[in-house]
Design an enzyme around this catalytic site. Sequence first.
Site, PDB file in Angstrom:
ATOM      1  N   GLU A  57       0.279  -1.749  -0.254  1.00 58.82           N
ATOM      2  CA  GLU A  57       0.185   0.322  -0.482  1.00 58.82           C
ATOM      3  C   GLU A  57       0.906   1.377   0.071  1.00 58.82           C
ATOM      4  O   GLU A  57       1.831   1.544   0.820  1.00 58.82           O
ATOM      5  CB  GLU A  57      -1.076   0.111   1.324  1.00 58.82           C
ATOM      6  CG  GLU A  57      -1.791   0.950   1.110  1.00 58.82           C
ATOM      7  CD  GLU A  57      -2.978   0.483   2.479  1.00 58.82           C
ATOM      8  OE1 GLU A  57      -4.475   0.673   1.830  1.00 58.82           O
ATOM      9  OE2 GLU A  57      -3.185   1.392   3.266  1.00 58.82           O
ATOM     10  N   LYS A  59       0.265   4.844   0.843  1.00 58.23           N
ATOM     11  CA  LYS A  59      -0.368   5.524   2.576  1.00 58.23           C
ATOM     12  C   LYS A  59       0.928   6.480   3.316  1.00 58.23           C
ATOM     13  O   LYS A  59       1.589   6.243   3.365  1.00 58.23           O
ATOM     14  CB  LYS A  59      -0.868   4.254   3.239  1.00 58.23           C
ATOM     15  CG  LYS A  59      -1.448   4.745   4.395  1.00 58.23           C
ATOM     16  CD  LYS A  59      -1.921   4.107   5.084  1.00 58.23           C
ATOM     17  CE  LYS A  59      -2.507   4.352   6.790  1.00 58.23           C
ATOM     18  NZ  LYS A  59      -2.517   3.231   7.698  1.00 58.23           N
ATOM     19  N   LYS A 120      -8.381   2.808  -2.827  1.00 57.31           N
ATOM     20  CA  LYS A 120      -8.665   2.531  -1.243  1.00 57.31           C
ATOM     21  C   LYS A 120      -9.645   4.139  -1.230  1.00 57.31           C
ATOM     22  O   LYS A 120      -8.735   4.918  -1.086  1.00 57.31           O
ATOM     23  CB  LYS A 120      -7.196   2.701  -0.468  1.00 57.31           C
ATOM     24  CG  LYS A 120      -7.153   2.532   0.619  1.00 57.31           C
ATOM     25  CD  LYS A 120      -8.208   0.699   1.187  1.00 57.31           C
ATOM     26  CE  LYS A 120      -7.734   0.844   2.864  1.00 57.31           C
ATOM     27  NZ  LYS A 120      -6.191   0.882   3.455  1.00 57.31           N
ATOM     28  N   GLU A 169     -15.309  -5.237   2.735  1.00 58.27           N
ATOM     29  CA  GLU A 169     -14.424  -5.109   3.806  1.00 58.27           C
ATOM     30  C   GLU A 169     -15.149  -5.400   4.619  1.00 58.27           C
ATOM     31  O   GLU A 169     -16.372  -4.842   4.783  1.00 58.27           O
ATOM     32  CB  GLU A 169     -13.739  -3.599   3.880  1.00 58.27           C
ATOM     33  CG  GLU A 169     -12.853  -4.134   5.167  1.00 58.27           C
ATOM     34  CD  GLU A 169     -11.982  -2.473   5.627  1.00 58.27           C
ATOM     35  OE1 GLU A 169     -10.916  -2.011   4.612  1.00 58.27           O
ATOM     36  OE2 GLU A 169     -12.834  -1.620   6.274  1.00 58.27           O
ATOM     37  N   ASN A 189     -10.636  -6.468   7.811  1.00 54.82           N
ATOM     38  CA  ASN A 189     -10.113  -5.328   7.918  1.00 54.82           C
ATOM     39  C   ASN A 189      -9.920  -5.835  10.381  1.00 54.82           C
ATOM     40  O   ASN A 189     -10.345  -5.689  10.653  1.00 54.82           O
ATOM     41  CB  ASN A 189     -11.089  -4.145   7.968  1.00 54.82           C
ATOM     42  CG  ASN A 189      -9.933  -2.987   8.912  1.00 54.82           C
ATOM     43  OD1 ASN A 189      -8.418  -2.855   8.695  1.00 54.82           O
ATOM     44  ND2 ASN A 189     -10.013  -1.680   7.878  1.00 54.82           N
ATOM     45  N   GLU A 219      -6.481  -7.164   6.195  1.00 52.59           N
ATOM     46  CA  GLU A 219      -5.915  -5.889   5.804  1.00 52.59           C
ATOM     47  C   GLU A 219      -5.425  -5.277   6.953  1.00 52.59           C
ATOM     48  O   GLU A 219      -6.359  -5.509   8.356  1.00 52.59           O
ATOM     49  CB  GLU A 219      -6.971  -5.480   5.762  1.00 52.59           C
ATOM     50  CG  GLU A 219      -7.989  -5.896   4.225  1.00 52.59           C
ATOM     51  CD  GLU A 219      -9.280  -4.964   4.029  1.00 52.59           C
ATOM     52  OE1 GLU A 219      -9.334  -4.099   4.530  1.00 52.59           O
ATOM     53  OE2 GLU A 219      -9.798  -5.943   3.196  1.00 52.59           O
ATOM     54  N   SER A 220      -4.642  -5.086   7.417  1.00 50.68           N
ATOM     55  CA  SER A 220      -3.482  -3.578   8.401  1.00 50.68           C
ATOM     56  C   SER A 220      -3.328  -5.013   9.494  1.00 50.68           C
ATOM     57  O   SER A 220      -3.965  -6.222   9.511  1.00 50.68           O
ATOM     58  CB  SER A 220      -4.683  -2.853   8.852  1.00 50.68           C
ATOM     59  OG  SER A 220      -5.359  -1.974   7.641  1.00 50.68           O
TER      60      SER A 220
END
Length: 262
Positions: A57, A59, A120, A169, A189, A219-220
């Site tokens: 990503e 970011k 995103k 998500e 997420n 995710e994350s």
Amino acid sequence: MDILEEIVAHKREEIDERKRYVPLQQFAVDIQRMMDDGKPVSMRKALTDSPTGIIAEFKRKSPSKGWIHKEARPEDVTLLYEHYGATALSILTDTEYFGGYDEFIQRTREAGVKLPILYKNFVIDDYQLYQARYCGASAVLLIAACLTMDECRHLQRLAHELGLETLLEMHGERDFDYCELEPDMYGINNRNLGTFMTDVSNSFRLAERLPQGTCCVSESGISRPETVLKLRQAGFKGFLMGEHFMKEDNPGLALKQFIDNL
């Protein structure tokens, strides 16, 4: 208001303002031409076929941590991500809270990057899907917590009409009703969008609720190769990572080291 509610409220104002200054008709012809040229490269297929499944990503900023890598240039970072083995990219396009722009995807494509790109953002309006297609994305994020079931169904249908794939998500138990929409990819997420606290165990806890034989993304909060290996064993095909790479001076090299350790 929690953070997600604040972001969505601001997003509605932002979209209304953008529609006034850049009406859809202004780029409709270009979008039609792009659609005539065929669909973007499939993110779902890339993840399904990949031995690593890393979605790297771009970011620069987050609401909880502020600036992560303010001076980073998308065309530089994403070229290195592609060179060092990312399966797909995620590019933050929200400006107010994440320091992103649609133009970051355009600059990435102009630099020659061919990987699938996830748009995103907090998608709540048809207009944003046209933005995603226009700037060169392959897929869009649809967040269950931001949308009613009917809104999500409508946006997914329009995304597919535009040639875009969807990553749905989810974060908690209540979101799993949305699985019936059968998105291209299912995401869990690990970050609570109300508090922005992160716990990767969320993916392991909810893995068994995901439909079998589908493309699932964690995710994350992922920072260790061992975690990716365990998540793969739990059924995940994609692993979205941003801050772990972007906090480094050279995000591309950080990705290379991570994949080497896999």
